[in-house]
Design a protein around this motif. Sequence first.
Motif, mmCIF file in Angstrom:
data_model
loop_
_atom_site.group_PDB
_atom_site.id
_atom_site.type_symbol
_atom_site.label_atom_id
_atom_site.label_comp_id
_atom_site.label_asym_id
_atom_site.label_seq_id
_atom_site.Cartn_x
_atom_site.Cartn_y
_atom_site.Cartn_z
ATOM 1 N N SER A 30 0.826 -1.211 0.000
ATOM 2 C CA SER A 30 0.000 0.000 0.000
ATOM 3 C C SER A 30 0.859 1.259 0.000
ATOM 4 C CB SER A 30 -0.969 -0.006 1.188
ATOM 5 O OG SER A 30 -0.285 0.120 2.411
ATOM 6 N N ILE A 31 1.991 1.263 0.715
ATOM 7 C CA ILE A 31 2.832 2.461 0.700
ATOM 8 C C ILE A 31 3.539 2.594 -0.650
ATOM 9 C CG2 ILE A 31 3.165 2.276 3.198
ATOM 10 C CD1 ILE A 31 6.082 1.500 2.674
ATOM 11 N N LYS A 51 2.008 1.778 -3.506
ATOM 12 C CA LYS A 51 0.973 2.338 -4.379
ATOM 13 C C LYS A 51 0.816 3.836 -4.177
ATOM 14 C CE LYS A 51 -1.829 -1.900 -4.422
ATOM 15 N NZ LYS A 51 -3.103 -2.524 -3.942
ATOM 16 N N VAL A 52 0.865 4.264 -2.921
ATOM 17 C CA VAL A 52 0.640 5.680 -2.619
ATOM 18 C C VAL A 52 1.848 6.521 -2.999
ATOM 19 C CG1 VAL A 52 0.187 7.306 -0.742
ATOM 20 C CG2 VAL A 52 -1.035 5.149 -0.831
ATOM 21 N N THR A 69 -5.087 4.290 7.050
ATOM 22 C CA THR A 69 -5.423 4.318 5.629
ATOM 23 C C THR A 69 -4.137 4.216 4.814
ATOM 24 O OG1 THR A 69 -5.243 6.721 5.437
ATOM 25 C CG2 THR A 69 -7.385 5.829 6.144
ATOM 26 N N GLN A 70 -4.270 3.984 3.509
ATOM 27 C CA GLN A 70 -3.074 3.851 2.678
ATOM 28 C C GLN A 70 -2.224 5.115 2.717
ATOM 29 O OE1 GLN A 70 -3.546 2.372 -1.269
ATOM 30 N NE2 GLN A 70 -4.683 0.558 -0.655
ATOM 31 N N GLU A 71 -2.871 6.284 2.641
ATOM 32 C CA GLU A 71 -2.121 7.540 2.686
ATOM 33 C C GLU A 71 -1.433 7.713 4.032
ATOM 34 O OE1 GLU A 71 -5.183 7.188 1.611
ATOM 35 O OE2 GLU A 71 -4.917 7.583 -0.544
ATOM 36 N N GLU A 72 -2.151 7.376 5.106
ATOM 37 C CA GLU A 72 -1.567 7.495 6.442
ATOM 38 C C GLU A 72 -0.424 6.507 6.631
ATOM 39 O OE1 GLU A 72 -5.646 8.876 8.839
ATOM 40 O OE2 GLU A 72 -5.026 6.771 8.792
ATOM 41 N N ALA A 108 1.666 5.420 4.338
ATOM 42 C CA ALA A 108 2.844 5.928 3.637
ATOM 43 C C ALA A 108 3.518 7.027 4.451
ATOM 44 C CB ALA A 108 2.441 6.445 2.253
ATOM 45 N N GLU A 113 -6.645 -5.886 1.932
ATOM 46 C CA GLU A 113 -6.597 -4.507 1.422
ATOM 47 C C GLU A 113 -7.958 -4.108 0.890
ATOM 48 O OE1 GLU A 113 -4.153 -2.345 1.613
ATOM 49 O OE2 GLU A 113 -3.034 -3.794 2.749
#
Length: 361
Positions: free
Chosen positions: A76-77, A79-80, A105-108, A110, A361
């Motif tokens: 996920s990190i 992808k972001v 979350t994915q953004e968090e 990363a 995910e």
Amino acid sequence: MTDFTPNAPNPENVPTELAQELLRKLRQKQGNWVEWGQAIAYLQKSGYNPQEIFEATGFEPVQQNQVVVGSQVYNSIEKVGASEATRAYYATRGSDVLYELRLLTQEERAAAAELTFTHKLDLEEAREVAKAIKDFSRFRTLPEGFTDHPGDAVAYQTWKLARQYTDLQERSRLIAKGLRFAHSPSARKQIEQLLIDFTVVSQRPAPIPPFYRFDTEDELPRMVPVAGELPLKAQELQEVPLVEEIEPFRIVKFAGEQAWVALPGWRVLLAAEDPVTILATSDRFPNQNQAQPGPILVVVDRSQREWNDFSYFVVDNGGELDFQWFETQPELPILGKVIIIVRPRKILDENVTKDSWQIDE
């Protein structure tokens, strides 16, 4: 990096050559830990249980869980768009650190991964960072002087804690920690203010969550519909997927598109007008003494939507369900009251208790 797509429903549908190749690579520790997690996830979702994988590869069930979930966080990190340095660092180590970021979350994830990489944090510190970011994300309006940077989220948490201490040594330790993580000049200013402002702000402790445990078989169980496992959207409270019977909570598969779980006839459950069950992990709630989070069933009564300051509620937080206690009237829409949190009953057979707890995910 090898990509595995877990589509096969059981070992019979997995090509023997592929399964044996994955097991061999795991046994010989070929590749990096992210690839191990992907391979284990593929085998597990294809029908191989953790004990079979352990016997074939030497990866214990707990270790399997860590690398599987950690690899999901790593993907996920990626992808972001985490920095190349952060990705390179965590590609070869740190599955335990990334595992602690699983509830973000994915953004968090990363942003948190960048922070843990920059400060070279261990898993205990990463757990604190993840909690600080999760708590900070619930603010509709950011606290004065703090930005939405993860460093400021950690700084705010330490600022908040420091104001509760009269002990100068502990207060100074927290101030130093806050200054270490503060990202914005305004956040640093807020923390530095504590060096001259010794006002103590007492913090009301969160109430003890209403945990129950299966100790005996009650004769009058209540069948409760299962909404699913977090993360869930708010509208999914009204939907129930078709699932097979799952232990240790005796979730029953019905012919129709509905899943149910049999719960003992506790008075609070029998009195509920519209109970729905959600699968989660115990680290969603505070005041936990267990070293490792475990599976729980959270029963919410959708008919109880009136706020009070001594209960936990299920809320719509940014489009996803979340469990929260609110000291004051919340801005988030309340979808129901948490009436029971159920742990699985203790099982003497240790092998049974080592099943993997994964987050898709």
